[in-house]
Design a protein around this motif. Structure first.
Motif, PDB file in Angstrom:
ATOM      1  N   TYR A 124     -15.446  -2.152   8.626  1.00 36.37           N
ATOM      2  CA  TYR A 124     -14.057  -1.707   8.470  1.00 36.37           C
ATOM      3  C   TYR A 124     -13.271  -1.920   9.774  1.00 36.37           C
ATOM      4  O   TYR A 124     -12.216  -2.574   9.788  1.00 36.37           O
ATOM      5  CB  TYR A 124     -14.028  -0.229   8.041  1.00 36.37           C
ATOM      6  N   PHE A 128      -5.486   7.758  14.571  1.00 38.70           N
ATOM      7  CA  PHE A 128      -6.738   8.498  14.669  1.00 38.70           C
ATOM      8  C   PHE A 128      -6.957   9.132  13.281  1.00 38.70           C
ATOM      9  O   PHE A 128      -6.864   8.412  12.298  1.00 38.70           O
ATOM     10  CB  PHE A 128      -6.717   9.426  15.891  1.00 38.70           C
ATOM     11  N   ALA A 180       1.703   3.024  -2.381  1.00 43.26           N
ATOM     12  CA  ALA A 180       1.303   4.016  -3.385  1.00 43.26           C
ATOM     13  C   ALA A 180       0.124   4.852  -2.892  1.00 43.26           C
ATOM     14  O   ALA A 180      -0.370   5.724  -3.607  1.00 43.26           O
ATOM     15  CB  ALA A 180       0.933   3.315  -4.691  1.00 43.26           C
ATOM     16  N   HIS A 190     -12.677  12.266   3.449  1.00 46.63           N
ATOM     17  CA  HIS A 190     -12.068  12.843   4.650  1.00 46.63           C
ATOM     18  C   HIS A 190     -12.347  14.346   4.731  1.00 46.63           C
ATOM     19  O   HIS A 190     -12.368  15.040   3.714  1.00 46.63           O
ATOM     20  CB  HIS A 190     -10.563  12.556   4.666  1.00 46.63           C
ATOM     21  N   GLY A 247       0.810  -1.228   0.000  1.00 46.59           N
ATOM     22  CA  GLY A 247       0.000   0.000   0.000  1.00 46.59           C
ATOM     23  C   GLY A 247       0.837   1.268   0.000  1.00 46.59           C
ATOM     24  O   GLY A 247       0.348   2.340   0.352  1.00 46.59           O
ATOM     25  N   ASP A 275      -1.244  -7.939  -5.701  1.00 44.78           N
ATOM     26  CA  ASP A 275      -2.359  -7.898  -4.756  1.00 44.78           C
ATOM     27  C   ASP A 275      -1.943  -8.640  -3.480  1.00 44.78           C
ATOM     28  O   ASP A 275      -1.313  -9.697  -3.579  1.00 44.78           O
ATOM     29  CB  ASP A 275      -3.571  -8.575  -5.416  1.00 44.78           C
ATOM     30  N   VAL A 276      -2.336  -8.126  -2.330  1.00 40.91           N
ATOM     31  CA  VAL A 276      -1.954  -8.822  -1.089  1.00 40.91           C
ATOM     32  C   VAL A 276      -2.686 -10.149  -0.914  1.00 40.91           C
ATOM     33  O   VAL A 276      -2.315 -10.946  -0.060  1.00 40.91           O
ATOM     34  CB  VAL A 276      -2.150  -7.949   0.185  1.00 40.91           C
ATOM     35  N   ARG A 277      -3.697 -10.405  -1.725  1.00 35.66           N
ATOM     36  CA  ARG A 277      -4.394 -11.696  -1.644  1.00 35.66           C
ATOM     37  C   ARG A 277      -3.754 -12.740  -2.546  1.00 35.66           C
ATOM     38  O   ARG A 277      -4.188 -13.891  -2.557  1.00 35.66           O
ATOM     39  CB  ARG A 277      -5.872 -11.519  -2.038  1.00 35.66           C
ATOM     40  N   LEU A 290      -2.493  -0.804  -6.944  1.00 36.61           N
ATOM     41  CA  LEU A 290      -2.894   0.494  -7.507  1.00 36.61           C
ATOM     42  C   LEU A 290      -4.418   0.647  -7.614  1.00 36.61           C
ATOM     43  O   LEU A 290      -4.898   1.494  -8.367  1.00 36.61           O
ATOM     44  CB  LEU A 290      -2.233   0.740  -8.879  1.00 36.61           C
ATOM     45  N   SER A 291      -5.164  -0.146  -6.841  1.00 35.00           N
ATOM     46  CA  SER A 291      -6.620  -0.008  -6.895  1.00 35.00           C
ATOM     47  C   SER A 291      -7.052   1.336  -6.327  1.00 35.00           C
ATOM     48  O   SER A 291      -8.040   1.915  -6.761  1.00 35.00           O
ATOM     49  CB  SER A 291      -7.300  -1.146  -6.122  1.00 35.00           C
ATOM     50  N   ARG A 292      -6.301   1.828  -5.353  1.00 36.31           N
ATOM     51  CA  ARG A 292      -6.632   3.116  -4.746  1.00 36.31           C
ATOM     52  C   ARG A 292      -5.405   4.027  -4.654  1.00 36.31           C
ATOM     53  O   ARG A 292      -5.495   5.121  -4.105  1.00 36.31           O
ATOM     54  CB  ARG A 292      -7.178   2.893  -3.319  1.00 36.31           C
ATOM     55  N   TYR A 294      -1.972   7.111   0.358  1.00 34.29           N
ATOM     56  CA  TYR A 294      -1.730   8.374   1.080  1.00 34.29           C
ATOM     57  C   TYR A 294      -0.697   8.205   2.213  1.00 34.29           C
ATOM     58  O   TYR A 294       0.419   8.750   2.139  1.00 34.29           O
ATOM     59  CB  TYR A 294      -3.081   8.879   1.600  1.00 34.29           C
ATOM     60  N   VAL A 295      -1.022   7.453   3.232  1.00 33.27           N
ATOM     61  CA  VAL A 295      -0.115   7.359   4.386  1.00 33.27           C
ATOM     62  C   VAL A 295       1.149   6.595   3.994  1.00 33.27           C
ATOM     63  O   VAL A 295       2.276   7.007   4.342  1.00 33.27           O
ATOM     64  CB  VAL A 295      -0.808   6.682   5.593  1.00 33.27           C
ATOM     65  N   GLY A 296       0.973   5.501   3.240  1.00 31.84           N
ATOM     66  CA  GLY A 296       2.119   4.673   2.862  1.00 31.84           C
ATOM     67  C   GLY A 296       3.180   5.449   2.099  1.00 31.84           C
ATOM     68  O   GLY A 296       4.382   5.315   2.364  1.00 31.84           O
ATOM     69  N   ALA A 344     -10.367   1.273   3.036  1.00 28.66           N
ATOM     70  CA  ALA A 344     -10.400   2.048   4.290  1.00 28.66           C
ATOM     71  C   ALA A 344     -11.536   3.061   4.379  1.00 28.66           C
ATOM     72  O   ALA A 344     -11.377   4.098   5.015  1.00 28.66           O
ATOM     73  CB  ALA A 344      -9.041   2.734   4.478  1.00 28.66           C
TER      74      ALA A 344
HETATM   75  N1  LIG Z   1      -6.271   7.790   6.266  1.00 27.31           N
HETATM   76  C1  LIG Z   1      -6.636   7.649   7.539  1.00 27.31           C
HETATM   77  O1  LIG Z   1      -7.112   8.591   8.195  1.00 27.31           O
HETATM   78  C2  LIG Z   1      -6.453   6.319   8.237  1.00 27.31           C
HETATM   79  C3  LIG Z   1      -6.826   6.225   9.576  1.00 27.31           C
HETATM   80  C4  LIG Z   1      -6.662   5.008  10.229  1.00 27.31           C
HETATM   81  C5  LIG Z   1      -6.101   3.928   9.569  1.00 27.31           C
HETATM   82  N2  LIG Z   1      -5.765   4.037   8.261  1.00 27.31           N
HETATM   83  C6  LIG Z   1      -5.191   2.866   7.583  1.00 27.31           C
HETATM   84  O2  LIG Z   1      -3.969   3.245   6.991  1.00 27.31           O
HETATM   85  C7  LIG Z   1      -3.756   2.534   5.772  1.00 27.31           C
HETATM   86  C8  LIG Z   1      -3.489   3.513   4.651  1.00 27.31           C
HETATM   87  O3  LIG Z   1      -4.607   4.401   4.538  1.00 27.31           O
HETATM   88  P1  LIG Z   1      -4.629   5.492   3.381  1.00 27.31           P
HETATM   89  O4  LIG Z   1      -5.527   6.574   3.818  1.00 27.31           O
HETATM   90  O5  LIG Z   1      -3.242   5.777   2.971  1.00 27.31           O
HETATM   91  O6  LIG Z   1      -5.380   4.649   2.225  1.00 27.31           O
HETATM   92  P2  LIG Z   1      -5.111   4.642   0.657  1.00 27.31           P
HETATM   93  O7  LIG Z   1      -6.355   4.081   0.040  1.00 27.31           O
HETATM   94  O8  LIG Z   1      -4.614   5.957   0.190  1.00 27.31           O
HETATM   95  O9  LIG Z   1      -3.931   3.572   0.505  1.00 27.31           O
HETATM   96  C9  LIG Z   1      -4.151   2.194   0.508  1.00 27.31           C
HETATM   97  C10 LIG Z   1      -3.244   1.578  -0.551  1.00 27.31           C
HETATM   98  O10 LIG Z   1      -3.441   0.152  -0.540  1.00 27.31           O
HETATM   99  C11 LIG Z   1      -3.525  -0.287  -1.899  1.00 27.31           C
HETATM  100  N3  LIG Z   1      -4.337  -1.526  -1.909  1.00 27.31           N
HETATM  101  C12 LIG Z   1      -5.653  -1.645  -1.630  1.00 27.31           C
HETATM  102  N4  LIG Z   1      -6.031  -2.925  -1.767  1.00 27.31           N
HETATM  103  C13 LIG Z   1      -4.919  -3.626  -2.127  1.00 27.31           C
HETATM  104  C14 LIG Z   1      -4.688  -4.998  -2.414  1.00 27.31           C
HETATM  105  N5  LIG Z   1      -5.666  -5.903  -2.362  1.00 27.31           N
HETATM  106  N6  LIG Z   1      -3.434  -5.364  -2.726  1.00 27.31           N
HETATM  107  C15 LIG Z   1      -2.413  -4.453  -2.802  1.00 27.31           C
HETATM  108  N7  LIG Z   1      -2.599  -3.147  -2.562  1.00 27.31           N
HETATM  109  C16 LIG Z   1      -3.838  -2.734  -2.226  1.00 27.31           C
HETATM  110  C17 LIG Z   1      -4.192   0.846  -2.650  1.00 27.31           C
HETATM  111  O11 LIG Z   1      -3.959   0.805  -4.039  1.00 27.31           O
HETATM  112  C18 LIG Z   1      -3.546   2.063  -1.968  1.00 27.31           C
HETATM  113  O12 LIG Z   1      -2.357   2.440  -2.606  1.00 27.31           O
HETATM  114  C19 LIG Z   1      -4.990   1.660   5.569  1.00 27.31           C
HETATM  115  O13 LIG Z   1      -4.694   0.377   6.038  1.00 27.31           O
HETATM  116  C20 LIG Z   1      -6.036   2.320   6.458  1.00 27.31           C
HETATM  117  O14 LIG Z   1      -6.977   1.389   6.909  1.00 27.31           O
HETATM  118  C21 LIG Z   1      -5.921   5.215   7.569  1.00 27.31           C
END
Ligand SMILES: NC(=O)c1ccc[n+]([C@@H]2O[C@H](COP(=O)([O-])OP(=O)(O)OC[C@H]3O[C@@H](n4cnc5c(N)ncnc54)[C@H](O)[C@@H]3O)[C@@H](O)[C@H]2O)c1
Length: 337
Positions: free
Chosen positions: A141, A169, A10, A189, A8, A51-53, A34-36, A12-14, A77
């Protein structure tokens, strides 16, 4: 310095974490379907599309590289989406995590930093929330994230796989250098929605409930800068590399900010009016979710240091303008300052 697999990365947080870990000298390989996420967010190491699956693909990747640890961000998420499509959430979040943990165990990789969430607590009776607050998720979730944490306990007991579960949070803000930022599609958000309303990309921002038992009637949340989250991941990784045991930690500032305060701060930062409309509360939305981040301070010596809500919005606004070049400013926004 460690060789790391970042699922993940690619997103936001990653992506913010990859940038910070790479700057510290770690070798970061992003694994993302790259689904999201966004290909252009992967700039500090190679992207492995997968894919992680997909157990076979993961076995191939773990076979080809000797990783010292995994940082697992990949997930679906959105709370609302999880209510509408719980099976998909169980599949991606739970099956995905189980497949990843199995691949790690088979490859002898026994450290993982996991993106968990304050949604595992549901609607707690007391605030601030500590890690001892009972976990009672109120939506699929949060449920899937708690299930992943429990899975990690099984792998810890069975194979000595150590995990740090970071319960974020509300992640917010953007890279101060403007290279990365919050880019979800669709966006749910609050801060990006408020900035869309400030720039005229969106007519109005909806406030879900103004009759909560809070000082201004709107819901209170704990917004933590994504740069602080990156710092926490760094510390969690070091903790595991130095033999740290499995632990769950809240990542928040300990300070609550209401929806109205977010809007007012955005108006101050952008110099624009943020049109808003109050609508009904969303089902199960708690009035207040604020972290007690004391345990993260004790275990990782971490606290949120980048700045409060104003700095978060300053950085998010910079990113918003970069991403929407040509559209920001086209709305006949009323300047308040
Ligand atoms: N953004 C927040 O406020 C927040 C708060 C609490 C927890 N989180 C957790 O932090 C993590 C990152 O959140 P984010 O906001 O960056 O989300 P995001 O959607 O921007 O990033 C998630 C990434 O995972 C990838 N992904 C999704 N399904 C996948 C799969 N099956 N195989 C491989 N890659 C896959 C997407 O392409 C994406 O790049 C998530 O696990 C989320 O649950 C986020």
């Amino acid at each position: 310095m460690a060789r790391l697999l970042i699922t993940g990365g690619a997103g936001y947080v990653g992506s913010h974490c990859v940038k910070s870990l790479a700057a510290a000298g770690h070798e970061c390989m992003v694994y993302d379907n790259l689904s999201r996420g966004h290909r252009e967010f992967v700039k500090w190491g190679p992207l492995i599309e997968g894919d992680v699956r997909d157990a076979e693909r993961l076995a191939q990747v773990f076979g080809a590289h000797a990783f010292e640890a995994v940082l697992h961000f990949a997930a679906l998420a959105y709370v609302g989406e999880s209510v509408l499509d719980p099976d998909r959430y169980r599949d991606v979040n739970e099956t995905g995590t189980r497949t990843l943990l199995t691949a790690m165990r088979d490859a002898g990789v026994n450290r993982i930093v996991f993106s968990s969430t304050c949604s595992v607590y549901g609607k707690p009776e007391t605030t601030p929330i500590t890690e001892r607050t009972p976990c009672k998720p109120m939506n699929p979730y949060g449920d899937t994230k708690l299930a992943c944490e429990r899975m990690m306990d099984d792998f810890d007991r069975g194979s000595g796989l150590r995990s740090v579960r970071l319960r974020y949070f509300n992640a917010a803000g953007a890279d101060p250098e403007g290279e990365l930022g919050e880019w979800h599609e669709p966006e749910t958000h609050l801060i990006p929605l408020v900035l869309d309303a400030a720039s005229g990309k969106r007519e109005v921002v909806e406030i879900y409930g103004a009759d909560f038992p809070t000082p201004d009637g709107t819901a209170i949340r704990d917004y933590v800068h994504v740069g602080d989250l990156a710092d926490a991941h760094h510390r969690a990784l070091n903790y595991l590399l130095h033999g740290g045991q499995t632990v769950a930690l809240n990542l928040g500032t300990g300070r609550g900010v209401s929806v109205r305060q977010v809007i007012e701060t955005a108006e101050k930062v952008t110099g624009r009016l943020v049109p808003s409309r109050t609508v009904g509360r969303r089902d199960g939305d708690p009035p207040e979710l604020v972290a007690d981040p004391g345990k993260a301070k004790t275990i990782l010596d971490w606290s949120a240091g980048v700045g409060g809500i104003e700095q978060i919005i300053v950085d998010a606004w910079r990113w918003h303008k970069t991403r929407n070049q040509g559209t920001v400013g086209s709305h006949p926004a009323i300047c308040r300052t």
